[in-house]
Motif scaffolding. Structure first.
Motif, mmCIF file in Angstrom:
data_model
loop_
_atom_site.group_PDB
_atom_site.id
_atom_site.type_symbol
_atom_site.label_atom_id
_atom_site.label_comp_id
_atom_site.label_asym_id
_atom_site.label_seq_id
_atom_site.Cartn_x
_atom_site.Cartn_y
_atom_site.Cartn_z
ATOM 1 N N ARG A 8 14.844 1.491 10.086
ATOM 2 C CA ARG A 8 15.360 0.244 10.652
ATOM 3 C C ARG A 8 14.256 -0.798 10.832
ATOM 4 O O ARG A 8 14.426 -1.965 10.474
ATOM 5 N N GLU A 9 13.097 -0.385 11.350
ATOM 6 C CA GLU A 9 12.026 -1.370 11.592
ATOM 7 C C GLU A 9 11.447 -1.904 10.288
ATOM 8 O O GLU A 9 10.933 -3.019 10.235
ATOM 9 N N LEU A 10 11.558 -1.135 9.210
ATOM 10 C CA LEU A 10 11.117 -1.609 7.901
ATOM 11 C C LEU A 10 12.134 -2.600 7.337
ATOM 12 O O LEU A 10 11.786 -3.707 6.934
ATOM 13 N N ASN A 11 13.389 -2.217 7.331
ATOM 14 C CA ASN A 11 14.455 -3.051 6.779
ATOM 15 C C ASN A 11 14.589 -4.386 7.510
ATOM 16 O O ASN A 11 14.851 -5.408 6.895
ATOM 17 N N ARG A 12 14.409 -4.373 8.814
ATOM 18 C CA ARG A 12 14.632 -5.589 9.609
ATOM 19 C C ARG A 12 13.370 -6.400 9.867
ATOM 20 O O ARG A 12 13.426 -7.439 10.512
ATOM 21 N N GLY A 13 12.234 -5.899 9.390
ATOM 22 C CA GLY A 13 10.997 -6.660 9.559
ATOM 23 C C GLY A 13 10.411 -6.576 10.951
ATOM 24 O O GLY A 13 9.667 -7.463 11.366
ATOM 25 N N TRP A 14 10.691 -5.502 11.677
ATOM 26 C CA TRP A 14 10.222 -5.373 13.060
ATOM 27 C C TRP A 14 8.807 -4.815 13.160
ATOM 28 O O TRP A 14 8.202 -4.874 14.219
ATOM 29 N N SER A 15 8.286 -4.239 12.090
ATOM 30 C CA SER A 15 6.935 -3.660 12.089
ATOM 31 C C SER A 15 6.060 -4.479 11.144
ATOM 32 O O SER A 15 6.551 -5.346 10.418
ATOM 33 N N ASP A 31 6.607 -15.676 -11.208
ATOM 34 C CA ASP A 31 6.466 -16.681 -12.262
ATOM 35 C C ASP A 31 6.319 -16.050 -13.649
ATOM 36 O O ASP A 31 5.644 -16.605 -14.524
ATOM 37 N N ASP A 32 6.928 -14.879 -13.836
ATOM 38 C CA ASP A 32 6.891 -14.146 -15.106
ATOM 39 C C ASP A 32 5.481 -13.784 -15.562
ATOM 40 O O ASP A 32 5.258 -13.494 -16.738
ATOM 41 N N LYS A 33 4.512 -13.767 -14.611
ATOM 42 C CA LYS A 33 3.118 -13.529 -15.007
ATOM 43 C C LYS A 33 2.402 -12.465 -14.185
ATOM 44 O O LYS A 33 1.738 -11.605 -14.727
ATOM 45 N N GLU A 34 2.465 -12.572 -12.865
ATOM 46 C CA GLU A 34 1.671 -11.687 -11.996
ATOM 47 C C GLU A 34 2.568 -10.817 -11.131
ATOM 48 O O GLU A 34 3.569 -11.284 -10.597
ATOM 49 N N TRP A 35 2.126 -9.572 -10.954
ATOM 50 C CA TRP A 35 2.878 -8.639 -10.120
ATOM 51 C C TRP A 35 2.475 -8.761 -8.658
ATOM 52 O O TRP A 35 1.309 -8.861 -8.340
ATOM 53 N N TRP A 36 3.468 -8.709 -7.791
ATOM 54 C CA TRP A 36 3.290 -8.519 -6.363
ATOM 55 C C TRP A 36 3.961 -7.184 -6.071
ATOM 56 O O TRP A 36 5.176 -7.052 -6.194
ATOM 57 N N VAL A 37 3.169 -6.190 -5.739
ATOM 58 C CA VAL A 37 3.692 -4.837 -5.506
ATOM 59 C C VAL A 37 3.271 -4.395 -4.111
ATOM 60 O O VAL A 37 2.105 -4.529 -3.731
ATOM 61 N N GLU A 38 4.213 -3.876 -3.362
ATOM 62 C CA GLU A 38 3.966 -3.345 -2.017
ATOM 63 C C GLU A 38 4.504 -1.920 -1.951
ATOM 64 O O GLU A 38 5.491 -1.586 -2.603
ATOM 65 N N ARG A 39 3.848 -1.103 -1.133
ATOM 66 C CA ARG A 39 4.287 0.279 -0.893
ATOM 67 C C ARG A 39 4.543 0.472 0.588
ATOM 68 O O ARG A 39 3.779 -0.036 1.415
ATOM 69 N N PHE A 40 5.614 1.235 0.898
ATOM 70 C CA PHE A 40 6.042 1.392 2.290
ATOM 71 C C PHE A 40 6.398 2.842 2.582
ATOM 72 O O PHE A 40 6.988 3.520 1.735
ATOM 73 N N ARG A 41 6.097 3.285 3.778
ATOM 74 C CA ARG A 41 6.550 4.597 4.257
ATOM 75 C C ARG A 41 7.995 4.441 4.697
ATOM 76 O O ARG A 41 8.342 3.452 5.339
ATOM 77 N N ASN A 42 8.812 5.428 4.382
ATOM 78 C CA ASN A 42 10.203 5.377 4.822
ATOM 79 C C ASN A 42 10.590 6.585 5.664
ATOM 80 O O ASN A 42 11.673 6.647 6.208
ATOM 81 N N LYS A 43 9.712 7.572 5.775
ATOM 82 C CA LYS A 43 9.988 8.736 6.639
ATOM 83 C C LYS A 43 8.899 8.813 7.681
ATOM 84 O O LYS A 43 7.755 8.458 7.411
#
Length: 187
Positions: free
Chosen positions: A124-131, A175-187
């Motif tokens: 929930r805190e990941l999905n809602r932006g609380w953390s 912009d069809d050029k650069e990647w923005w990649v993020e990794r998140f814990r879900n458990k």
């Protein structure tokens, strides 16, 4: 025509050069998943602007990617409140280590994501932006929604046979050029 070419053809756009190796990357991810879960039976489900790689054995999404589009439909609040009960699933699997879960979307609802196959138990805190992680998650989600036609993907990483991802990788081709990649814990 490859699946990626079909997505872009539907959108009336050429495939960006930055995606030249996308098919190879998908193969790598599928091979990694197959190695971790040898009984997997992967299939590709191609919708108009989205593709899901789905494990028929475990009944879960292993990769979702799409071109961002305007929200396809109003959120069906009564339907999303009902099935599936993600908190019951999380409690059944994690017991005392359970977390409060939302019905997360692999492909965000405001970016054209649908229900059903697209839903999973998300912290929930990941999905809602609380953390702090959640703030990064919401930032990338807002970027995708604000840029119709942007290519993006959501890669769940599983550590067991359930439909609860242990981690998530979310990427957007800006912009069809650069990647923005993020990794998140879900458990």
């Amino acid at each position: 025509m490859t699946t990626l070419e079909s997505l872009y053809h539907t959108a009336g756009k050429p495939v960006p050069e930055a995606l030249a190796n996308w098919g190879s990357q998908v193969t790598v991810w599928c091979d990694e998943y197959d190695a971790a879960f040898p009984s997997a039976d992967l299939t590709e489900i191609h919708l108009e602007y989205a593709v899901y790689i789905f494990d028929l054995t475990a009944e879960r999404v292993t990769l979702a990617y799409a071109l961002s589009v305007e929200q396809l439909m109003r959120r069906d609040a009564s339907r999303i409140r009902g099935f599936p009960n993600v908190n019951a699933s999380v409690r059944a699997v994690l017991g005392e280590k359970a977390f409060l879960a939302d019905k997360g979307h692999f492909l965000g609802h405001v970016s054209g994501g649908i229900l059903d196959i697209n839903l999973f138990p998300q912290r929930r805190e990941l999905n809602r932006g609380w953390s702090e992680e959640g703030k990064r998650f919401r930032a990338i989600e807002r970027y995708v929604a604000a840029h119709p036609g942007a290519f993006f993907y959501h890669l769940p990483r599983y550590d067991d046979e359930t439909w609860i991802p242990a981690a998530l990788e979310y990427g957007v081709l800006m912009d069809d050029k650069e990647w923005w990649v993020e990794r998140f814990r879900n458990k």
